[in-house]
Design a protein around this motif. Sequence first.
Motif, PDB file in Angstrom:
ATOM      1  N   LEU A 113      49.692  84.837  43.053  1.00 44.01           N
ATOM      2  CA  LEU A 113      50.909  84.345  43.630  1.00 44.01           C
ATOM      3  C   LEU A 113      50.818  84.640  45.101  1.00 44.01           C
ATOM      4  CD1 LEU A 113      53.750  85.741  41.284  1.00 44.01           C
ATOM      5  CD2 LEU A 113      52.161  83.504  41.261  1.00 44.01           C
ATOM      6  N   SER A 114      51.842  84.099  45.871  1.00 45.86           N
ATOM      7  CA  SER A 114      52.308  84.795  47.101  1.00 45.86           C
ATOM      8  C   SER A 114      52.608  86.153  47.238  1.00 45.86           C
ATOM      9  CB  SER A 114      52.992  84.012  48.138  1.00 45.86           C
ATOM     10  OG  SER A 114      53.614  84.577  49.139  1.00 45.86           O
ATOM     11  N   LEU A 153      44.128  80.643  37.936  1.00 43.86           N
ATOM     12  CA  LEU A 153      45.214  79.880  38.370  1.00 43.86           C
ATOM     13  C   LEU A 153      45.918  80.221  39.459  1.00 43.86           C
ATOM     14  CD1 LEU A 153      44.897  80.054  35.208  1.00 43.86           C
ATOM     15  CD2 LEU A 153      46.926  78.971  35.104  1.00 43.86           C
ATOM     16  N   SER A 154      46.566  79.447  40.363  1.00 38.32           N
ATOM     17  CA  SER A 154      47.316  79.962  41.339  1.00 38.32           C
ATOM     18  C   SER A 154      48.765  79.081  41.443  1.00 38.32           C
ATOM     19  CB  SER A 154      46.828  79.594  42.932  1.00 38.32           C
ATOM     20  OG  SER A 154      46.702  78.189  43.084  1.00 38.32           O
ATOM     21  N   LEU A 155      49.647  79.871  41.880  1.00 34.50           N
ATOM     22  CA  LEU A 155      51.128  79.207  41.771  1.00 34.50           C
ATOM     23  C   LEU A 155      51.905  79.559  43.144  1.00 34.50           C
ATOM     24  CD1 LEU A 155      53.608  78.055  40.393  1.00 34.50           C
ATOM     25  CD2 LEU A 155      54.009  80.263  39.409  1.00 34.50           C
ATOM     26  N   HIS A 168      40.742  77.463  42.933  1.00 32.93           N
ATOM     27  CA  HIS A 168      41.362  77.646  41.588  1.00 32.93           C
ATOM     28  C   HIS A 168      40.784  76.446  40.483  1.00 32.93           C
ATOM     29  CE1 HIS A 168      43.354  80.485  43.883  1.00 32.93           C
ATOM     30  NE2 HIS A 168      43.673  81.225  42.673  1.00 32.93           N
ATOM     31  N   ASP A 169      40.770  76.971  39.245  1.00 31.32           N
ATOM     32  CA  ASP A 169      40.627  75.984  38.327  1.00 31.32           C
ATOM     33  C   ASP A 169      41.813  74.949  37.951  1.00 31.32           C
ATOM     34  OD1 ASP A 169      37.903  76.724  36.764  1.00 31.32           O
ATOM     35  OD2 ASP A 169      38.949  78.575  37.435  1.00 31.32           O
ATOM     36  N   LEU A 170      42.897  75.751  38.338  1.00 25.57           N
ATOM     37  CA  LEU A 170      44.278  74.984  38.148  1.00 25.57           C
ATOM     38  C   LEU A 170      45.158  75.721  39.391  1.00 25.57           C
ATOM     39  CD1 LEU A 170      46.575  73.168  37.052  1.00 25.57           C
ATOM     40  CD2 LEU A 170      47.129  75.203  35.374  1.00 25.57           C
ATOM     41  N   TRP A 171      45.642  74.772  40.233  1.00 27.50           N
ATOM     42  CA  TRP A 171      46.543  75.156  41.019  1.00 27.50           C
ATOM     43  C   TRP A 171      47.920  74.513  41.021  1.00 27.50           C
ATOM     44  CZ3 TRP A 171      48.269  71.763  44.879  1.00 27.50           C
ATOM     45  CH2 TRP A 171      47.613  70.427  45.106  1.00 27.50           C
TER      46      TRP A 171
END
Length: 453
Positions: A113-114, A153-155, A168-171
């Motif tokens: 996360l940020s 993952l990133s969000l 990332h594999d999923l962003w």
Amino acid sequence: MPTPLPGDFLNKPLSPAVSVRPSACPGLLRIVPALDGGICRIKLAGGVIGAAQARAVARAAQDYAGGVIEATNRGNLQIRGIGAEQGALIETLLAAGLGPNNPDSDDVRNLMLSPTAGLDPRMLLDVRPLAAQILAALENTPRLHELSAKFALSLDGGEGVVMLDHPHDLWLSALEVDGEVLLAFGLAGCPARDKPLAAVPLAYGLELVLGVLNWFLDTARPDQSRMRQLLAEVPAERLLSALASMPLRTDADISEWRRPATVTHGHIGVYPQAETGKVAVGGVTPLGRLDPAMLNTIAQLAEEFGDGSLRLTPWQSLLLPNIAACDAQSVLAGLQAAGLLCSADQALARIIACTGSSDCAKGLADTKADARLLAGQLQRSGISRGVHLSACQRSCAAAHLASVTLLAVSPGHYDLYFRDATQPGFGALQARDLTIEAAGAYLIADSRSNTHD
């Protein structure tokens, strides 16, 4: 070999699925050997650690290791130089609440996360509730423990302080279309450079993540541990078909969207929060390293002036959130006194370096020592710029492509690269086999010509 698990984890069998995509990456429950001793990686939910927990890390590093604590490029912490009392170190960290609820999930809790999530004045939404749901699913869904320890993952919720360059594999990234906040997402890339594959309403955030992860596990072979490996053989459109039950948007408002720019060096110094009168105060850990005394001092500042929490960042720095604006300079002075770098004008604040040959068998040069020599040379010339020193091709210190990379070829000697999107690897080769002093002279001359700044 992994260390035995202490306490309640001793007799708990690991899921057979854990071995499907094995990894040599360290975890809290798997201590990996290095030249300087064992390495233990503590994964922090959202990069957040409480002051009491920080003291537990400092105590564990002091009592059971060499006293070296590292801030990682994913907002986590590592303890290096661990000796024979590995079980006691792990028990200390578990007692502080720093381990997973389910030991089988330690490897897969990779959600970035940020560091200003929930606080940033630019955010479109507070992503922390969704992040908590995702982490709970990763911990409590046995099938997801088949994922590789490197699967990440990133969000982001639109914050101004956020790392957008790490692949990332999923962003997932928040965007606003016609007054509605949606979650755009992409695979095997990052929002800094890549177009979204599609977007979904916020209410479908968890379902989307689980759908992507299960599709990956359904489709990938055991030897395909990362999304990019799967996409080399299977088109991403297959995923969209698998997610057809969700209200996916793939129109031009989504496909042509680009993530707004971030605040340059917003993780260093004083950063305003969304709440009036509150700020976050941050500093860079020199070359990613802390010692127990530093961490204890920072924890004390967090309790005295903030909310008692510390937030680690992907820039190997940390923020103390919820500081009264009137106390910002006092906290900044305290961080500086503790040994953090609190200005982007300090050359060392913008240099990253891997462990190097002093502690890593694969390293060809002592990158930490050379980085300090380089920083001193740049500082004397009044120059501060981002530089990455890597002791081998693995690039452990930088998950992203740095603007300048010095790749070791022998002790004290480096090949120099500048980032170039058209070139593979570290970018465009500028010079070979430079001494660290010659590399510094090259960068000083380049900075003064403004060629690559």
